[in-house]
Write an enzyme that holds these catalytic residues in place. Structure first.
Site: not given
Length: 262
Positions: A6-9, A107, A109, A129, A132
């Site tokens: 899971d690519i987050g900010n 998104g 996520d 959630d 960021t």
């Protein structure tokens, strides 16, 4: 085994599942200047450190809210595991209807969060959630994702106060008194951030619960700041730090490719 990414900010969260068991969980800091090879080396080293052979991984799924990193990390995962990652995006089977104007804007996520929460806690739901940014969303009794709101993340709020007000100190986010009475600048900032976040969750839970199909909604929270954001909530909140990764596993099972090795 399944590799979930899971690519987050701020971070890339990854998990390795053996069936339903989460055998490994780790985070990689997001750096846009890294190459696919560099991300591959980090993935390889993390797996080796946890004594997981890349040959054991038979599938991969990836969600991302950082478009410039999606292809790089996807290539890295393919290099390390020899599998073609399933990407969470338009066309993927979610298992629930998305009632927003453009479902493709939801998104990956949040798609994963919603499916995991529905599977493990049932509907209706209010989902929090906290990363960021903090997203608060409603899922009705018919399992439909209705929409939600986005507010600044609690850590970003602290950074903004420090950057824009010269006399305010840097603080460590931790516990605070529910009285709301900070007795120093640092205490006042801490109380303001923590209590306003908790009251925001409580307030949206009250409003969302009044919507049609939302009576009796449970509140489920995840994300790196979930415990900070919900610690002072007056309404019950279930905190599940593994919700997104579990949702990615459920999505993979629903969208399992016929041929997994490249």
């Amino acid at each position: 085994m399944l590799l979930a990414l899971d690519i987050g900010n701020s971070n890339i969260s990854l998990g390795v599942f053996c069936g339903a068991e989460l055998r490994m969980r780790a985070k990689i800091s997001v750096q846009t200047r890294r190459s696919a090879d560099e991300y591959a080396a980090i993935l390889y080293d993390l797996l080796r450190m946890r004594q997981i052979s890349r040959e054991e991984i038979g599938g991969c799924i990836l969600s991302s809210v950082v478009p410039e990193l999606t292809g790089l990390v996807e290539e890295a995962a393919r290099t390390v595991t020899g599998t073609v990652p399933v990407r969470v995006g338009p066309g993927i089977r979610t298992g629930f209807p998305i009632r927003i104007d453009d479902p493709s804007q939801l998104g990956g996520d949040l798609v994963a969060d919603t499916l995991a929460a529905l599977t493990e806690y049932g509907a209706p739901l209010v989902l929090v959630d906290a990363g960021t940014v903090t997203t608060i969303a409603a899922v009705d009794g018919g399992r439909a994702y209705l929409g939600g709101c986005i507010v600044p993340g609690i850590r970003q709020g602290a950074a903004v106060l420090k950057d824009t007000a010269a006399l305010l100190p840097s603080i460590e986010l931790g516990s605070c008194e529910e009285s709301c009475l900070g007795r120093s600048s640092a205490d006042a900032i801490r109380c303001g951030l923590l209590l306003s976040s908790a009251m925001t969750v409580d307030g949206f839970l009250d409003r969302y619960s009044a919507l049609p199909g939302m009576a009796g909604a449970k509140c489920v929270a995840t994300g790196g700041s979930a415990e900070l954001v919900t610690a002072l909530c007056r309404r019950p909140v279930l905190v599940d730090p593994e919700l997104t990764l579990k949702g990615l596993r459920y999505l993979y099972e629903a969208n399992r490719p016929k041929t997994r090795r490249s």
